[in-house]
Scaffold this active site. Structure first.
Site, PDB file in Angstrom:
ATOM      1  CG  ASP A  14      -2.245   0.492   1.065  1.00  0.00           C
ATOM      2  OD1 ASP A  14      -2.360   1.579   0.497  1.00  0.00           O
ATOM      3  OD2 ASP A  14      -3.197  -0.198   1.465  1.00  0.00           O
TER       4      ASP A  14
ATOM      5  CG  ASP B 292      -4.610   5.727   1.027  1.00  0.00           C
ATOM      6  OD1 ASP B 292      -5.504   4.901   1.248  1.00  0.00           O
ATOM      7  OD2 ASP B 292      -4.525   6.827   1.618  1.00  0.00           O
TER       8      ASP B 292
ATOM      9  CD  GLU C 263      -8.897   4.540  -1.344  1.00  0.00           C
ATOM     10  OE1 GLU C 263      -9.781   4.302  -0.527  1.00  0.00           O
ATOM     11  OE2 GLU C 263      -8.016   5.415  -1.142  1.00  0.00           O
TER      12      GLU C 263
ATOM     13  CG  HIS D  40      -8.963  -1.533   4.876  1.00  0.00           C
ATOM     14  ND1 HIS D  40      -8.733  -1.559   3.512  1.00  0.00           N
ATOM     15  CD2 HIS D  40      -8.536  -0.312   5.287  1.00  0.00           C
ATOM     16  CE1 HIS D  40      -8.197  -0.422   3.127  1.00  0.00           C
ATOM     17  NE2 HIS D  40      -8.066   0.353   4.189  1.00  0.00           N
ATOM     18  CG  ASP D  41     -11.337   2.005   4.027  1.00  0.00           C
ATOM     19  OD1 ASP D  41     -10.765   2.007   5.128  1.00  0.00           O
ATOM     20  OD2 ASP D  41     -10.793   2.394   2.975  1.00  0.00           O
TER      21      ASP D  41
HETATM   22  C1  NOJ Z   1      -8.199   5.021   2.184  1.00  0.00           C
HETATM   23  C2  NOJ Z   1      -7.830   3.899   3.119  1.00  0.00           C
HETATM   24  O1  NOJ Z   1      -8.338   2.702   2.581  1.00  0.00           O
HETATM   25  C3  NOJ Z   1      -8.417   4.242   4.452  1.00  0.00           C
HETATM   26  O2  NOJ Z   1      -8.334   3.158   5.346  1.00  0.00           O
HETATM   27  C4  NOJ Z   1      -7.729   5.478   4.975  1.00  0.00           C
HETATM   28  O3  NOJ Z   1      -8.373   5.880   6.174  1.00  0.00           O
HETATM   29  C5  NOJ Z   1      -7.785   6.636   3.982  1.00  0.00           C
HETATM   30  N1  NOJ Z   1      -7.537   6.233   2.634  1.00  0.00           N
HETATM   31  C6  NOJ Z   1      -6.764   7.685   4.333  1.00  0.00           C
HETATM   32  O4  NOJ Z   1      -5.465   7.197   4.107  1.00  0.00           O
END
Ligand code: NOJ
Length: 464
Positions: free
Chosen positions: A115, A204, A266, A319-320
């Site tokens: 990541d 990210d 992402e 995971h979010d």
């Molecule tokens: C996306 C990540 O998947 C998330 O877990 C994170 O809180 C935010 N970006 C900020 O880095």
């Protein structure tokens, strides 16, 4: 005369490689390192633990693994607040252990992705003290921008009395990618890991890399954003605080440093906006699929739109967000797996989804202030109380290993785990463009001579 090409050296990827872009149609497994496998009894998953479980990924038949952040971090955002990009968090291992993990993965024909968190650092990163010019500053908050998790996007730095910009938590100051030294520094980070054998990066928060150079106010939103947003964040239309037109400045720098390594963005934007990102990134997630309700019409629509955009990567969970088996109901996890694993292009599978893990209760007090602990509970390998995850006290309790575990599903033909294996194996037989359409309660996915018919009305097993 015909000639045949035989590999002359041992190349574990030779059999799997169908083109230069190994990720075409690949299945990439997301490991959440703190929750995958603990090897030393401290209750936190680690790199040696991941290495010891690589054969599970081989058993599943996936092509690669992506590790959520493994770097030293004060954990304000569970590792997405990076304090040192070129080290391993001590509770997870060290660089030697990382090298061993890469070698073990490669020996098994698995590629390994990290990541990369380029849009911000931890406030404890030495750059914040030594190179304040890497960040975005103002004497007073210059606009109405809001942070993604709520609250103003500007916080006063007590040492200087000036305000710094942060798109996420105040502990995550945003880097200014217009500053050439930032691009060089992050390029060095990318090269550091590529030289250690990393095959790619999930990048990210790409939409936050470039903002309006004049820092203009965001207008109020008049219609809801296509993707779910936090309440406060969703009140504004983020035309200036995100997705600046000069994004290519940042992405070109990353591409140059990454060379042929895979870059998956992402990019939390509608699928139709992904084109400009995909000029430099290899792939970007189609988040509209992840957030689509389990209804044939909407699914067909988002799948058609994504399949028409070269470079889209698919995921149904990460995971979010609430786990797949929690969102759709455990009975529909097999339908969701069939849907995901028959789509063309690369797909990402979040650890635990292959056995239908559901959200857990989280922790009190919470580790994540944005409420995402429930989606991050430890992997359930065995049915005993600690799930085979640790011998110590798990950092986040196990959810329900007695009900759901790898051990109880492995070798059981009717299990979700075995369905994943079969789907991943048969995925290699699928080729050609995709047609997706809804027919009443049924979602039809056609590829070549194969038709996948998913009856979403009830809880029946999928047919293909
Ligand atoms: C996306 C990540 O998947 C998330 O877990 C994170 O809180 C935010 N970006 C900020 O880095």
């Amino acid at each position: 005369m015909t000639s045949e090409v035989h590999p002359t050296t041992h190349d574990p990827f030779a059999l799997k490689r169908s083109s230069d872009t190994w990720w075409d149609d690949a299945v990439i497994y997301q490991v959440y390192p703190r929750s995958f496998q603990d090897s030393d009894g401290d209750g936190v998953g680690d790199l040696a633990g991941i290495e010891s479980r690589l054969d599970h990924l081989v058993y599943l038949g996936v092509d690669a693994l992506w590790l959520s952040p493994i770097y030293p971090s004060p954990l304000a955002d569970m590792g997405y607040d990076v304090a040192d990009h070129c080290e391993v968090a001590p509770e997870l291992g060290d660089l030697d252990g990382f090298d061993r993990l890469v070698a073990s993965a490669h020996e098994r024909g698995l590629r390994l992705m990290l990541d990369l968190v380029p849009s911000h650092t931890s406030i404890e990163h030495r750059w914040f003290r030594e190179h304040p010019e890497y960040y975005v500053w103002a004497d007073e908050p210059p606009n109405n921008w809001v942070a993604a998790f709520g609250g103003p996007a500007w916080t006063c730095d007590e040492r200087t009395g000036r305000f710094y910009l942060h798109s996420f938590y105040p502990e995550q100051p945003d880097l200014d990618w217009r500053v050439p030294e930032v691009r060089h520094a992050m390029g060095d980070v990318i090269r550091f890991w590529v030289e250690r054998g990393v095959d790619g990066f999930r990048v990210d928060a790409v939409q936050q890399l470039m903002k309006d150079s004049d820092l203009r106010d965001d207008p109020l939103a008049t219609t809801p954003f296509v993707l779910p947003l936090g309440d406060e964040y969703g009140r504004l239309d983020h035309v200036h605080s995100e997705a600046g037109p000069e994004i290519h400045i940042a992405l070109e720098a990353m591409r140059e440093a990454a060379g042929d390594a895979l870059l998956v963005g992402e990019v939390y934007r509608p699928t139709r906006d992904l084109g400009s990102y995909l000029e430099h990134l290899d792939l970007a997630f189609a988040f509209e699929l992840l957030h689509a309700p389990f209804e044939p019409e909407r699914l067909a629509e988002v799948i058609r739109e994504g399949a028409a955009m070269p470079g889209v990567a698919w995921a149904l969970s990460n995971h979010d967000f609430p786990r797949l088996a929690t969102r759709f109901g455990p009975d529909r996890a097999s339908l969701a797996a069939t849907l995901l694993l028959t789509l063309p292009g690369p797909v990402f599978l979040y650890q635990g989804d292959e056995i239908g893990m559901v959200d857990g209760p989280g922790a009190e007090p919470a580790f994540d202030r944005a409420g995402r602990d429930p989606h991050r509970h430890p992997m359930q390998w065995e049915s005993e109380a600690l799930g085979g995850f640790t011998t110590g006290k798990p950092w986040l309790n196990l959810t329900d290993p007695e009900r759901t575990s790898v051990a109880s599903q492995r070798g059981n033909g009717g299990s979700l785990l075995e369905l994943h294996r079969r789907l991943i194996a048969r995925r290699r037989e699928l080729s050609g463009p995709l047609e997706a359409e809804a027919d009443g309660d049924t979602l039809l996915l056609r590829r070549g001579s194969h038709t996948v018919s998913l009856d979403l009305s009830g809880t029946d097993a999928p047919t293909s």
